[in-house]
Design a protein around this motif. Sequence first.
Motif, PDB file in Angstrom:
ATOM      1  N   GLU B 160       0.816  -1.224   0.000  1.00  0.00           N
ATOM      2  CA  GLU B 160       0.000   0.000   0.000  1.00  0.00           C
ATOM      3  C   GLU B 160       0.843   1.266   0.000  1.00  0.00           C
ATOM      4  OE1 GLU B 160      -4.009  -0.535   2.361  1.00  0.00           O
ATOM      5  OE2 GLU B 160      -2.398  -1.612   3.386  1.00  0.00           O
ATOM      6  N   LEU B 161       2.003   1.193   0.654  1.00  0.00           N
ATOM      7  CA  LEU B 161       2.857   2.378   0.692  1.00  0.00           C
ATOM      8  C   LEU B 161       3.432   2.677  -0.700  1.00  0.00           C
ATOM      9  CD1 LEU B 161       4.126   4.625   2.300  1.00  0.00           C
ATOM     10  CD2 LEU B 161       5.884   3.040   3.097  1.00  0.00           C
ATOM     11  N   VAL B 162       3.737   1.627  -1.460  1.00  0.00           N
ATOM     12  CA  VAL B 162       4.222   1.828  -2.831  1.00  0.00           C
ATOM     13  C   VAL B 162       3.092   2.392  -3.701  1.00  0.00           C
ATOM     14  CG1 VAL B 162       5.107   0.674  -4.895  1.00  0.00           C
ATOM     15  CG2 VAL B 162       5.943  -0.007  -2.621  1.00  0.00           C
ATOM     16  N   LEU B 163       1.925   1.804  -3.590  1.00  0.00           N
ATOM     17  CA  LEU B 163       0.801   2.219  -4.448  1.00  0.00           C
ATOM     18  C   LEU B 163       0.249   3.588  -4.047  1.00  0.00           C
ATOM     19  CD1 LEU B 163      -1.015  -1.198  -4.885  1.00  0.00           C
ATOM     20  CD2 LEU B 163       0.784  -0.171  -6.282  1.00  0.00           C
ATOM     21  N   TRP B 164       0.646   4.082  -2.862  1.00  0.00           N
ATOM     22  CA  TRP B 164       0.264   5.436  -2.463  1.00  0.00           C
ATOM     23  C   TRP B 164       0.715   6.453  -3.511  1.00  0.00           C
ATOM     24  CZ3 TRP B 164       3.858   9.313  -1.780  1.00  0.00           C
ATOM     25  CH2 TRP B 164       3.368  10.523  -1.288  1.00  0.00           C
ATOM     26  N   ALA B 165       1.790   6.116  -4.227  1.00  0.00           N
ATOM     27  CA  ALA B 165       2.346   7.061  -5.213  1.00  0.00           C
ATOM     28  C   ALA B 165       1.281   7.542  -6.199  1.00  0.00           C
ATOM     29  CB  ALA B 165       3.516   6.418  -5.957  1.00  0.00           C
ATOM     30  N   TRP B 166       0.249   6.725  -6.434  1.00  0.00           N
ATOM     31  CA  TRP B 166      -0.796   7.126  -7.388  1.00  0.00           C
ATOM     32  C   TRP B 166      -1.977   7.802  -6.696  1.00  0.00           C
ATOM     33  CZ3 TRP B 166       2.415   3.061  -8.312  1.00  0.00           C
ATOM     34  CH2 TRP B 166       3.073   3.082  -9.530  1.00  0.00           C
ATOM     35  N   GLU B 167      -1.929   7.864  -5.391  1.00  0.00           N
ATOM     36  CA  GLU B 167      -2.944   8.605  -4.629  1.00  0.00           C
ATOM     37  C   GLU B 167      -2.228   9.481  -3.604  1.00  0.00           C
ATOM     38  OE1 GLU B 167      -5.778   5.892  -3.008  1.00  0.00           O
ATOM     39  OE2 GLU B 167      -6.156   4.956  -4.939  1.00  0.00           O
ATOM     40  N   PRO B 168      -1.406  10.401  -4.078  1.00  0.00           N
ATOM     41  CA  PRO B 168      -0.524  11.127  -3.156  1.00  0.00           C
ATOM     42  C   PRO B 168      -1.167  12.306  -2.448  1.00  0.00           C
ATOM     43  CG  PRO B 168      -0.050  11.805  -5.396  1.00  0.00           C
ATOM     44  CD  PRO B 168      -1.135  10.758  -5.490  1.00  0.00           C
TER      45      PRO B 168
END
Lengths: 155, 204
Positions: B160-168
């Motif tokens: 989830e922390l990696v995919l946060w990049a698309w919901e910053p």
Amino acid sequence: MKISFNINGTPQEVDADGNTPLLWVIRDVLDLKGTKFGCGKAACGACTVHVNGEAVRSCSYAAKFAEGKNITTIEGLATGDGLHPVQQAWMEEIVPQCGYCQPGFMMATAALLEKVPNPTDQDIDDNIVNICRCATYYRMRKAIHRAAEIKNANT
Amino acid sequence: MKKNYLFYTLFLLTAGMALAYASSELQEGDAMAQPPGGEEPEDALQAFDKMMAVLTHKRCVNCHPAGDRPRQGEDSHYHNFGVRRGEDNHGLPALRCETCHQQENNNFSGVPGAPEWSLAPLSMQWEGLSRVEIARSMLDPARNGGRTLEETVRHLTEHELVLWAWEPGVDASGTPREKPPVPKDEYIKAVKAWAEAGAPIPEE
């Protein structure tokens, strides 16, 4: 939504939008005015409280995350009849000037002393990064060392 | 004249039918060349390009710093307040990441958040490395936290922390943060295609 937590040792249930900053629940719903609003961006630290013993910027902490947690504000820092060592040291060193930011500093300091009982100047500089517009940093540093002495003498 | 007209009409009809047949054959042939998903397999090195365009973006590298100071913002400046890594990559004893960063973005304050908000371990520093060097470090168990390729792919595509990049979320002024240059689904597909092709790293 209903949010239940302990604050200063007392169970509370509030009905609030879960994304309301915890700061506003503390101040406006629970009427505990010691915790201050400063910047609203988690930068100045005036709103610092403890959540399960950890220092947290309550302006940037959604109330829903407080569910089931133990919250401590400046009003609950002292336990029993005596002052908390940080409060005592703050008075001895006559730290505050305008005083607005001081509750946040004191909560941050209390959290630091639980983790680092004898902080060095460097520990203080690294961990206590709140902002004081009156620039009482020099007196605060002395008070933090004094608070550590009082706390260690009491334990 | 009438005979010529009839011949011309028959010619056009025949040619039209032939073209229609050829066209249908071509479409069937194309369909058969595609994998069951209906898409062409991605070239491994094209996939590498896409993956690394994301992994070298500031949304990733700001928290994979060289040293103990995280970076932040679109200009990757050092994190305000002298924030430091600490022993567990979650900050100093009384200045933890969680002092300000929670489980999700806080769009009132502009403070970003996601589960397990922290710095990548020092062995996973990417700042200052080329994309080839980053890829090599990702495949090196001594530097990637002992992960297998499968575990690395899972981290890169599911954490989830990696995919946060698309919901910053937004910054302190309310301005949306920049997202990586490749859409999330394309990035995930590229990571998997690259790994399935044997995780090749080009010589550069």
